[in-house]
Enzyme design. Structure first.
Site, PDB file in Angstrom:
ATOM      1  N   ARG A  79       0.834  -1.210   0.000  1.00  0.00           N
ATOM      2  CA  ARG A  79       0.000   0.000   0.000  1.00  0.00           C
ATOM      3  C   ARG A  79       0.864   1.253   0.000  1.00  0.00           C
ATOM      4  O   ARG A  79       0.507   2.261  -0.614  1.00  0.00           O
ATOM      5  CB  ARG A  79      -0.960  -0.023   1.211  1.00  0.00           C
ATOM      6  CG  ARG A  79      -2.069   1.015   1.098  1.00  0.00           C
ATOM      7  CD  ARG A  79      -3.162   0.811   2.116  1.00  0.00           C
ATOM      8  NE  ARG A  79      -2.692   0.982   3.476  1.00  0.00           N
ATOM      9  CZ  ARG A  79      -3.419   0.735   4.562  1.00  0.00           C
ATOM     10  NH1 ARG A  79      -4.660   0.286   4.440  1.00  0.00           N
ATOM     11  NH2 ARG A  79      -2.929   0.915   5.766  1.00  0.00           N
ATOM     12  N   LYS A 182      -2.516   6.727   1.212  1.00  0.00           N
ATOM     13  CA  LYS A 182      -2.488   7.116   2.632  1.00  0.00           C
ATOM     14  C   LYS A 182      -1.574   8.332   2.765  1.00  0.00           C
ATOM     15  O   LYS A 182      -0.426   8.235   3.203  1.00  0.00           O
ATOM     16  CB  LYS A 182      -2.020   5.929   3.483  1.00  0.00           C
ATOM     17  CG  LYS A 182      -2.447   6.013   4.933  1.00  0.00           C
ATOM     18  CD  LYS A 182      -2.355   4.668   5.598  1.00  0.00           C
ATOM     19  CE  LYS A 182      -2.500   4.757   7.104  1.00  0.00           C
ATOM     20  NZ  LYS A 182      -3.838   5.114   7.575  1.00  0.00           N
ATOM     21  N   GLU A 218     -16.498   5.623   3.242  1.00  0.00           N
ATOM     22  CA  GLU A 218     -15.917   4.991   4.432  1.00  0.00           C
ATOM     23  C   GLU A 218     -16.051   5.898   5.636  1.00  0.00           C
ATOM     24  O   GLU A 218     -16.418   7.067   5.527  1.00  0.00           O
ATOM     25  CB  GLU A 218     -14.464   4.595   4.200  1.00  0.00           C
ATOM     26  CG  GLU A 218     -13.510   5.747   3.951  1.00  0.00           C
ATOM     27  CD  GLU A 218     -12.062   5.269   3.839  1.00  0.00           C
ATOM     28  OE1 GLU A 218     -11.668   4.332   4.536  1.00  0.00           O
ATOM     29  OE2 GLU A 218     -11.317   5.867   3.042  1.00  0.00           O
TER      30      GLU A 218
END
Ligand SMILES: Cc1ncc(COP(=O)(O)O)c(C=O)c1O
Length: 336
Positions: A79, A182, A218
Site C-alpha cells: 500500500r 495514505k 468509508e
C-alpha cells in the site's frame, strides 16, 4: 519496561528509537537506528510545503506462546508503494520495508506489551520528500522512517457499539483525488469534519461518495462493513476509499465462516438491509456501529449496548490470530 499496559491509550509514548533510511543520488542508503526522535529537515523540504508525505499503520503483538509477530507487513509495504506512486515518490522496496519494520520492533522489544493486556506495539512507517524545493516538483531525496509506540485499545469504551454521523458538509477525498493513497494531506483535510462530528456528539463520521453523495464511502479512519440477516458481508468499492488491510483480512475470515462476501456500492438509503454494521481498521479491528444518523434519518442496527453476533465472531477470530490463540492458517504473522 514497566508501563501501565492495561490502561494505555492510543497516543504517542517515547520509545528507544526509530529506523531511518534516506534516498539520495538515485539510491537508498543504509538503514540506521536513531535514538533522537527529532528530525533535521530543511525549511524548504517538499513534505512541508507540497505535501509529499505518506504513511502506514500496522501492529506487532506478543502472542500467547511468547513470540513477537507483526501482522501482514507485506500488505502495508504494497500500500505504501501505491501511495508513493500517486504522489510521485520513491517507495522503499518490500524487503527494505519489512527489514525496517522488524528492526524497529527488535530495538524496542521491551515496549511490545505483554500478552493478555489487550495492548500492542503500533508501527508507523513514514515516507517524506526532503529536497529543498520552491518550484513545485517531486523531491529528489526522501526519508523513510519506521517509528513505534505501545498502544492500548483505540476506543476507551472497548468493543462497544457507537453511533455514527453521515458527514454531508465535507468530503474526505475527491472522485479522482488521493483517497486511495495514505497521504498526510487526506488526514489534515479530515480534521475539521471529524471535529464537527465530535461537537455534535458522534465519535465517528461516515463519508458519502464524493461524486453523487448517494453511496457509502468509508468512516473517518476506517472502512465500512455491513452484515445482512441472509449471511452476507458487504463492503463498498470506490476509488476514493483507502483499501483497509483489516477489511481485506476480515473478508477472508468471513468467507472461512461461510458468509458470502459482496464488494460493491452500498446506497446510503439502503442501510436498513443490515443487521450489523462495523467500522474496521488496524487501530480498533472492528468498532460496532449501532446507529447511523443522516440528517433526520436514523438507521439502527442491533442492540445499543451489545455488538452483533457475526461481528463479534469476526473480531475474536482476527484478534485470536494476532495474539496467537487461533492458528495462523493464512500465514499472516511475520515473526520478529
Ligand atoms: C481512511 C482510512 N480508512 C481505512 C483505514 C483502515 O485501514 P487498515 O485496516 O489498513 O488499518 C484507515 C486506517 O489506517 C484509514 O485511515
Amino acid at each position: 519496561m514497566e508501563l501501565d499496559w492495561k490502561n494505555l491509550g492510543f497516543q504517542y509514548l517515547p520509545t528507544h528509537g526509530h529506523i531511518q533510511c534516506d534516498f539520495a543520488d538515485g539510491k537508498w542508503g543504509e538503514p540506521e537506528f536513531k535514538t533522537d526522535p527529532h528530525l533535521s529537515l530543511h525549511v524548504a523540504a517538499n513534505a512541508l510545503h507540497y505535501g509529499q508525505a505518506i504513511f502506514e499503520g500496522l501492529k506487532a503483538f506478543r502472542t500467547a506462546d511468547g513470540r513477537v509477530v507483526i501482522f501482514r507487513p507485506d500488505r502495508n509495504a504494497e500500500r505504501m508503494r501505491l501511495s508513493a506512486g500517486r504522489l510521485v515518490m520513491e517507495a522503499p522496496s518490500e524487503a527494505l520495508f519489512l527489514s525496517a519494520c522488524k528492526r524497529a520492533v527488535e530495538k524496542n522489544l521491551d515496549f511490545v506489551p505483554p500478552y493478555g493486556t489487550g495492548a500492542s506495539l503500533y508501527l508507523r512507517p513514514l515516507l517524506i520528500g526532503t529536497e529543498a524545493t520552491v518550484g513545485i516538483k517531486p523531491s529528489d531525496t526522501y526519508s523513510f522512517i519506521v517509528l513505534v509506540t505501545p498502544v492500548g485499545p483505540y476506543y476507551k469504551s472497548g468493543f462497544n457499539p457507537v453511533e455514527a454521523l453521515v458527514m454531508r458538509d465535507y468530503d474526505r477525498a475527491a472522485p479522482r483525488g488521493t483517497g486511495r493513497a495514505k497521504t498526510a494531506g487526506n488526514y489534515a483535510a479530515s480534521l475539521l469534519p471529524g471535529l464537527l462530528g465530535k461537537k455534535k456528539g458522534f465519535p465517528i463520521i461516515l463519508f458519502a461518495d464524493p461524486k453523487e453523495g448517494k453511496y457509502v464511502d468509508e468512516f473517518g479512519t476506517s472502512n465500512f462493513i455491513g452484515i445482512t440477516p441472509g449471511g452476507e458481508y458487504k463492503t463498498p468499492v470506490s476509488e476514493s476509499i483507502l483499501q483497509s488491510i483489516t477489511n481485506e483480512s476480515l473478508q477472508v475470515l468471513a468467507a472461512d465462516m461461510g458468509l458470502k462476501v459482496v464488494c460493491g456500492p452500498i446506497a446510503l438509503d439502503a442501510l436498513d438491509q443490515f443487521s450489523e454494521v462495523g467500522a474496521c481498521g488496524t487501530a480498533a479491528v472492528i468498532t460496532p456501529i449501532h446507529a447511523v444518523h443522516d440528517g433526520d434519518r436514523v438507521t439502527r442496527f442491533g442492540a445499543k449496548d451489545k455488538a452483533g453476533e457475526t461481528l463479534t465472531k469476526l473480531y475474536k477470530e482476527l484478534q485470536g490470530i494476532q495474539y496467537g490463540e487461533v492458528p495462523d492458517r493464512h500465514g499472516w504473522l511475520v515473526r520478529v
